[in-house]
Design a protein around this motif. Structure first.
Motif, PDB file in Angstrom:
ATOM      1  N   THR A 319      25.068 -55.781  53.230  1.00  0.00           N
ATOM      2  CA  THR A 319      23.796 -56.049  52.556  1.00  0.00           C
ATOM      3  C   THR A 319      22.902 -57.009  53.321  1.00  0.00           C
ATOM      4  N   ALA A 320      23.422 -57.654  54.356  1.00  0.00           N
ATOM      5  CA  ALA A 320      22.623 -58.632  55.100  1.00  0.00           C
ATOM      6  C   ALA A 320      21.565 -57.925  55.940  1.00  0.00           C
ATOM      7  N   ALA A 321      20.394 -58.532  56.042  1.00  0.00           N
ATOM      8  CA  ALA A 321      19.333 -57.979  56.876  1.00  0.00           C
ATOM      9  C   ALA A 321      19.753 -58.031  58.341  1.00  0.00           C
ATOM     10  N   ALA A 322      19.470 -56.965  59.067  1.00  0.00           N
ATOM     11  CA  ALA A 322      19.822 -56.917  60.487  1.00  0.00           C
ATOM     12  C   ALA A 322      19.156 -58.059  61.248  1.00  0.00           C
ATOM     13  N   GLU A 323      17.950 -58.431  60.814  1.00  0.00           N
ATOM     14  CA  GLU A 323      17.239 -59.520  61.493  1.00  0.00           C
ATOM     15  C   GLU A 323      17.952 -60.857  61.301  1.00  0.00           C
ATOM     16  N   ALA A 324      18.559 -61.050  60.121  1.00  0.00           N
ATOM     17  CA  ALA A 324      19.285 -62.290  59.879  1.00  0.00           C
ATOM     18  C   ALA A 324      20.539 -62.358  60.747  1.00  0.00           C
ATOM     19  N   LYS A 325      21.232 -61.248  60.869  1.00  0.00           N
ATOM     20  CA  LYS A 325      22.421 -61.238  61.729  1.00  0.00           C
ATOM     21  C   LYS A 325      22.049 -61.491  63.179  1.00  0.00           C
ATOM     22  N   ALA A 326      20.958 -60.886  63.640  1.00  0.00           N
ATOM     23  CA  ALA A 326      20.509 -61.117  65.013  1.00  0.00           C
ATOM     24  C   ALA A 326      20.133 -62.579  65.228  1.00  0.00           C
ATOM     25  N   ALA A 327      19.493 -63.184  64.222  1.00  0.00           N
ATOM     26  CA  ALA A 327      19.127 -64.603  64.336  1.00  0.00           C
ATOM     27  C   ALA A 327      20.377 -65.466  64.401  1.00  0.00           C
TER      28      ALA A 327
END
Length: 454
Positions: A319-327
């Protein structure tokens, strides 16, 4: 997870942002009136399998001298813990012993044993509760929750930290840290999900008004226009002009947990209001922080460890946003120091000292994301930089020496959580949408035997 000094004058601390090289203690033992610190360089040892001082190894004033029955009872209680038994078994065992060394009879678990840390932070307490719940030490986890709810303010919020005597008094005037609301609701939800059903029903019934008040408070601290938290202190413990992601992230997790708790406790109106606040905060987080790559503030400030709270195990897998994981992945490299480990954020002024609270937090996230190589690297580094007594310190100097306080409850708990995740223990994450149980629990206590250490 706390990387800053007290607002009280601390003669042991260096200047803010400057490297701190002194190790205050090797660890702690159970004392007659709380934890007793082991002086740096001491050869003191524990009675095997306990948090008691072995009097044959050293003499430390104030250390409790246990009877054979007390030693047997301690060993029996901890033998019930589902503790990691593999590569990091000794670190896991010592971390658990350190949590009990920092534990008071009333359930309070101190941030650390040193005088300027011998208090209870809601933030630290939450990690302790989750660790104990994962290990199956449910009554002790609920005792820690009972303590933190006993000092809750009348409006449902919490001050930054409290005296451990249960008086509700605070040691200084640093003010409130609103992330504590989110952490506490999260820990309560985790404990309720991992405890046996009868234990969860009885314990939730006892704190029901407090839980619902905390859920209300989590919405009250949101700005009615921006829907972000009011400006204040997060784990950096500094007054800020903007709301840090380090408050917004834990509050979002806590609101989701609170929604499910309210549903379970039979208050659909509270659940509905909490769900509205959670949806508004989630949208505001993605807009305000997502626009700049999830930096510390809406205006920037570079990334810090708070991006972790947008990822598993704080949110459900997938459920985590891909952008948050990349950050988060980018922040790992941005926060590294030359000697290994991580500092609190890319903008943290001391670029040479590693902080174990943030390093262990990232080990949790790496384990939850099944990034085992990174989790192993961080845990190996933590294992290699413990004190002579085996305790995890707060910091590690540029030349690889343990520094500052040891043990520190947040780090001991975080390491235990990371190890449990690597061992495939279930750590559920709240969605804020579904009921945690098919029916609300009975508010009648069940005749279940209480466990735990006195």
């Amino acid at each position: 997870m706390r990387p800053s000094r007290s607002h009280m004058a601390n003669p042991d601390a260096g200047e803010p942002g400057k490297p701190e090289t002194r190790l205050y203690s090797e660890g702690a033992f159970l004392g007659k009136r709380g934890p007793v610190l082991v002086p740096a360089g001491s050869a003191a040892r524990r009675v095997e399998g306990t948090a008691f001082l072995d009097p044959r190894s050293a003499e430390i004033p104030g250390a409790h001298q246990p009877s054979p029955a007390e030693i047997d009872a301690f060993r029996e209680r901890l033998a019930a813990a589902d503790l990691h038994a593999g590569r990091w078994a000794e670190m896991a065992r010592t971390a658990l012993l350190d949590l009990y060394a920092l534990r008071r009879e009333n359930g309070a678990v101190l941030g650390a044993g040193s005088p300027y840390w011998a208090f209870v932070w809601p933030r630290d307490n939450a990690f302790v509760v989750v660790a104990l719940s994962l290990l199956g030490l449910h009554e002790d986890a609920w005792a820690a929750l009972d303590f933190i709810y006993s000092v809750q303010e009348e409006d449902g919020q919490w001050e930054a930290r409290y005296l451990p005597d249960g008086s509700g008094e605070v040691p200084d005037e640093r003010g409130r840290q609103d992330d504590g609301i989110g952490y506490t609701l999260w820990a309560t939800w985790v404990a309720s999900r991992l405890s046996p059903a009868a234990v969860a029903e009885r314990r939730l019934a006892a704190v029901r008004p407090r839980v619902l008040l905390a859920l209300q408070a989590a919405g009250d601290v949101l700005d009615p226009e921006t829907r972000l938290p009011r400006p204040g202190q997060d784990f950096w413990e500094r007054d800020e002009a903007e709301p840090p992601l380090g408050v917004a992230g834990p509050l979002l997790v806590g609101l989701r947990a609170g929604v499910e708790l309210a549903d379970r406790l039979g208050d659909p109106d509270a659940a509905r209001r909490g769900q509205e606040h959670a949806a508004a905060l989630e949208a505001a987080v993605m807009s305000a922080y997502g626009a700049n790559g999830f930096q510390r503030f809406p205006s920037g400030g570079r990334r810090d460890a708070s991006v972790a709270f947008l990822l598993p195990p704080f949110v459900p897998p997938g459920t985590a946003a891909a952008e948050a994981k990349a950050a988060w992945q980018a922040s790992v490299e941005g926060m590294r120091v030359a000697a290994g480990g991580l500092r609190p954020g890319e903008g943290w002024p001391d670029t040479t000292t590693a902080w174990t609270p943030q390093t262990s937090l990232y080990a949790i996230v790496a384990a939850a994301l099944d990034e085992r190589e990174l989790a192993t690297e961080l845990l190996d580094w933590l294992d290699a930089h413990r004190t002579r007594l085996g305790s995890l310190p707060e910091k590690v100097t540029r030349d690889g020496r343990p520094a500052a306080v040891a043990p520190i409850s947040t780090v001991a708990a975080a390491v235990l959580i990371a190890l449990a995740l690597l061992d495939n223990h279930e750590l559920p994450a709240p969605t804020g949408r579904e009921a945690a149980a098919a029916r609300p629990p009975s508010h009648e206590p069940t005749p279940e035997k209480e466990g735990g250490l006195a």
